[in-house]
Scaffold this motif. Structure first.
Motif, PDB file in Angstrom:
ATOM      1  N   TRP A   1      -3.921  -9.159  -2.030  1.00  0.00           N
ATOM      2  CA  TRP A   1      -2.528 -10.174  -0.706  1.00  0.00           C
ATOM      3  C   TRP A   1      -2.077  -8.478  -0.109  1.00  0.00           C
ATOM      4  N   SER A   2      -2.012  -8.386   0.513  1.00  0.00           N
ATOM      5  CA  SER A   2      -1.488  -6.852   1.589  1.00  0.00           C
ATOM      6  C   SER A   2       0.135  -6.882   1.907  1.00  0.00           C
ATOM      7  N   ASP A   3      -0.100  -8.681   3.351  1.00  0.00           N
ATOM      8  CA  ASP A   3       2.019  -8.818   3.736  1.00  0.00           C
ATOM      9  C   ASP A   3       2.152  -9.207   2.363  1.00  0.00           C
TER      10      ASP A   3
ATOM     11  N   THR B   1      -6.330 -12.859   0.006  1.00  0.00           N
ATOM     12  CA  THR B   1      -7.516 -12.764   0.910  1.00  0.00           C
ATOM     13  C   THR B   1      -7.694 -11.323   2.169  1.00  0.00           C
ATOM     14  N   GLU B   2      -6.762 -10.479   2.138  1.00  0.00           N
ATOM     15  CA  GLU B   2      -5.762  -9.531   2.533  1.00  0.00           C
ATOM     16  C   GLU B   2      -6.487  -8.234   2.772  1.00  0.00           C
TER      17      GLU B   2
ATOM     18  N   PRO C   1      -5.481  -2.635   3.099  1.00  0.00           N
ATOM     19  CA  PRO C   1      -5.375  -4.579   4.133  1.00  0.00           C
ATOM     20  C   PRO C   1      -6.753  -4.550   4.915  1.00  0.00           C
TER      21      PRO C   1
ATOM     22  N   LYS D   1      -9.381  -6.840   7.320  1.00  0.00           N
ATOM     23  CA  LYS D   1     -10.677  -8.310   8.257  1.00  0.00           C
ATOM     24  C   LYS D   1     -11.700  -8.277   7.020  1.00  0.00           C
TER      25      LYS D   1
ATOM     26  N   ARG E   1      -2.656 -21.225   6.460  1.00  0.00           N
ATOM     27  CA  ARG E   1      -2.811 -19.995   6.128  1.00  0.00           C
ATOM     28  C   ARG E   1      -3.888 -19.810   5.234  1.00  0.00           C
TER      29      ARG E   1
END
Length: 314
Positions: free
Chosen positions: A127-129, A157-158, A169, A171, A205
């Protein structure tokens, strides 16, 4: 009519009992253990659903043992901290079992032959966010070059993890391109969250299960940790000290929660207002789903609940 507590026959519409709330079920069936999904049932990732906390308190008063079983890629302790931050009382639960916890334990112990053969270098999708997942204590070497990787570890998924522990991050298309190169190398994937999507503030999400499904399409080998695999239900039963006949699972995903309960031979409550709300034509919290649509959806996913309820309410 209620379903038997044995495994459910596939490819046929099963009868299920429509509930207005859990009170009747709690008082008439007296299940010793309730296995509760969190996202889409207890909260939406941002706040508890209306009536959820009081429903938990009423279940606790009835003597039921409650265990959170979640396809979260995070560890059980993190899940309980999250629940507390959202206003839930952790003392109401026996504990939590997450797919992330099962993944961590298997990667750490390696007493299973499949995990023992994995190797130590991995491509880490995270994850990122939401914050990267820590791999501390697993003695893994995170690599960025597919040629150096012995397996893929999908927590999110980030982003793509770096050897430093940081994450950059990415895509979805970029991650899928990496998967294509990994599939060509025939390296296995461990997916620490088998969900395809999850509810977050009424929106859906994308979850790591979507990456795993893509990898499987590419011909890759995938180890699915968590629901619908019966392993997580057996772990929950062991935690609560019960067997299948005394257990019931509550979830909003037919493919994961309800199908998993079917496979584990336990009864289940399907919450219609979660990830399937749009498919069922539901616009607002608490809306009643059309029975024929629920039946059609159950057949579509080959997953048959014992009971159907609009929301987790008393």
């Amino acid at each position: 009519m209620m379903l038997p507590t044995c495994s459910v026959p596939h490819n046929e519409i099963q009868p299920f009992h429509i509930l207005n709330g859990l009170q009747e079920l709690a008082q008439t069936r007296n299940f010793k253990a309730w296995f509760l999904d969190q996202f889409g049932v207890l909260h939406d990732g941002k706040q508890p659903y209306p009536g959820t906390i009081s429903t938990l308190e009423n279940l606790a008063k009835s003597g039921a043992k409650m265990v959170i079983i979640s396809n979260s890629s995070r560890r059980s302790s993190t899940t309980m901290e999250k629940m507390k931050s959202l206003g839930f009382d952790p003392s109401l639960f026996v504990g939590a079992i997450t797919s992330g916890e099962l993944t961590h334990q298997n990667l750490q112990r390696r007493d299973d032959a499949w995990f023992a053969a994995l190797g130590r270098s991995c491509i880490h999708m995270t994850w990122s966010d939401r914050g990267a997942i820590s791999l501390e204590g697993l003695e893994l070497q995170v690599v960025e070059n597919v040629e150096e990787a012995e397996f893929i570890l999908a927590h999110g998924t980030e982003a793509l993890g770096h050897p430093s522990g940081a994450a950059s991050p990415k895509k979805l298309e970029e991650l899928e391109n990496i998967l294509e190169r990994c599939a060509a190398k025939s390296i296995p994937m461990v997916v620490a969250n088998p969900d395809f999507v999850t509810v977050e503030a009424r929106a859906l999400r994308l979850m790591p299960g979507s990456l795993a499904a893509k990898y499987k399409e590419l011909g890759g080998e995938v180890k699915w940790m968590g629901k619908p695999d019966e392993m997580i239900y057996k772990s929950a039963m062991a935690m609560a000290g019960v067997d299948a006949s005394d257990s019931i699972a509550v979830g909003d995903s037919l493919h994961h929660d309800i199908k998993g309960a079917n496979e584990a031979g336990i009864q289940s409550v399907f919450i219609t207002g979660g990830i399937h709300a749009t498919e069922l034509g539901l616009g607002s919290f608490g809306d009643i789903a059309d029975l024929s649509l629920v039946q059609a959806l159950a057949s579509k996913y080959d997953a048959y609940p014992s009971y159907v309820l609009p929301a987790f309410c008393w």
